[in-house]
Design an enzyme around this catalytic site. Structure first.
Site, short mmCIF file in Angstrom:
data_model
loop_
_atom_site.label_atom_id
_atom_site.label_comp_id
_atom_site.label_asym_id
_atom_site.label_seq_id
_atom_site.Cartn_x
_atom_site.Cartn_y
_atom_site.Cartn_z
N GLY A 66 36.53 -7.49 61.73
CA GLY A 66 35.93 -7.16 60.43
C GLY A 66 35.20 -5.82 60.39
O GLY A 66 34.78 -5.39 59.32
N LYS A 84 8.56 -8.81 23.72
CA LYS A 84 8.17 -10.22 23.72
C LYS A 84 6.69 -10.31 23.36
O LYS A 84 5.87 -9.64 23.97
CB LYS A 84 8.35 -10.81 25.12
CG LYS A 84 9.75 -11.26 25.40
CD LYS A 84 9.82 -12.01 26.70
CE LYS A 84 11.28 -12.33 27.00
NZ LYS A 84 11.51 -12.77 28.34
N GLY A 126 24.14 -10.58 33.26
CA GLY A 126 24.30 -10.59 31.81
C GLY A 126 23.18 -11.33 31.10
O GLY A 126 23.11 -11.32 29.87
N GLY A 127 22.27 -11.94 31.85
CA GLY A 127 21.20 -12.73 31.25
C GLY A 127 20.37 -11.96 30.22
O GLY A 127 20.09 -12.45 29.13
C1 R5P Z 1 16.24 -4.59 35.26
O1 R5P Z 1 15.17 -4.11 35.55
C2 R5P Z 1 17.45 -3.80 34.90
O2 R5P Z 1 17.12 -2.66 34.15
C3 R5P Z 1 18.42 -4.67 34.10
O3 R5P Z 1 17.78 -5.07 32.90
C4 R5P Z 1 18.81 -5.87 34.89
O4 R5P Z 1 19.30 -5.50 36.14
C5 R5P Z 1 19.86 -6.67 34.14
O5 R5P Z 1 20.14 -7.81 34.89
P1 R5P Z 1 20.89 -9.05 34.28
O6 R5P Z 1 22.19 -8.56 33.68
O7 R5P Z 1 21.10 -9.95 35.46
O8 R5P Z 1 20.00 -9.67 33.24
#
Ligand code: R5P
Length: 288
Positions: free
Chosen positions: A35, A189, A221-222
């Protein structure tokens, strides 16, 4: 000048070589049976300025080691100047110690790159500007946000608003919006009661408008999913998501589209099907 393509950045290296008008070198790369990675620079580079292009995206450890081998092999082979181009700089989100005893991973990544004999380093929209101060060699953080702004007219947006996914992305939203003279804002928020939180754009009303959510990285993507749901509730017309680095792990893209996002646009710092914008022109201009 010659450009060497790391395996994580083949397309971008090719585009960069074309933009610089110089040859592209494809290194020999093999795996040993256990590897480990084998690297060989198959061409003469004696006295040349050589640009090694490799993002340290997933698989981050393999790509970081490959980058380090490419840089040191290039230097040992007699290159006059070795430039590392790390379009997506992995480990950048572990840039401080959140709990005692944690590794500051990005600092170690910087040391690995620097100690491979690198003369200078260029990256694109690294997660925090200050990270490049870890380098003792000249290191430059370029911004591709204006390139995203210049792409937006292709989307035929109506009453566009560019929205940072959080306060940290307000500066990014401003840079994108400036290119199309659009309004910009960020999602804030507000805690109304111990168990009640309201998220909405800080200043602007989004009803009936086309929204572009901007972030540096989209990973799980959260962040975008949450933002898109809120914007849809507030009657935004169409919602797009734009980022520099489409990390997009697992089913992230599917989740984002299922949350009502019409399209995700990104750059080729990571090669992905959403990578509709190339950062080659800004890297070429900075290196020339
Ligand atoms: C966080 O500080 C970054 O700027 C992005 O907002 C983050 O990496 C996005 O992550 P996710 O797509 O998991 O919500």
């Amino acid at each position: 000048m010659k450009v060497i393509a790391g395996s994580a950045s083949k397309l971008l290296a090719d585009r960069l070589a074309k933009a610089l008008g110089c040859p592209l070198v494809k290194p020999e790369r093999k795996r040993f049976p256990d590897g480990e990675t084998y690297i060989r620079i198959p061409e003469e580079v004696k006295g040349e300025h050589v640009v090694v292009v490799q993002s340290t995206c997933s698989p981050a450890n393999d790509n970081l080691i490959e980058l380090s081998l490419l840089l040191s092999a290039t230097k040992d082979h007699g290159a006059g100047r070795v430039t590392a181009v790390v379009p997506y700089f992995g480990y950048a989100r572990q840039d401080k110690r959140f709990k005692p005893g944690e590794a500051i991973s990005v600092r170690t990544a910087c040391r690995i790159i620097e100690s491979a004999g690198t003369d200078d380093m260029f990256t694109v929209d690294i997660h925090e500007d200050d990270i490049i101060k870890n380098f003792a060699i000249p290191a430059y953080n370029l911004s591709a946000m204006p390139l995203i702004g210049r792409y937006l007219p292709k989307l035929n947006l109506r009453a566009p608003v560019v929205l940072g996914a959080d306060q940290g992305s307000l500066v990014r939203a401003r840079r994108v919006a400036a290119e199309i003279s659009a309004e910009y804002d960020y999602l804030e928020k507000t805690r109304l009661a111990p168990t009640e939180v309201v998220t909405k754009p800080k200043r602007l009303n989004v009803a009936g408008k086309d929204i572009v959510i901007v972030d540096d990285i989209i990973s799980t993507g959260g962040t975008v999913v949450e933002a898109a749901k809120i914007l849809k509730k507030q009657k935004a017309r169409r919602v797009y998501a734009a980022c520099i680095h489409p990390v997009l792990v697992g089913k992230a893209l599917r989740r984002i589209l299922a949350a009502g996002v019409k399209k995700v646009i990104a750059t080729d710092t990571i090669e992905h099907k959403t990578s509709v914008i190339s950062v080659a022109p800004i890297i070429a201009e900075a290196i020339r």
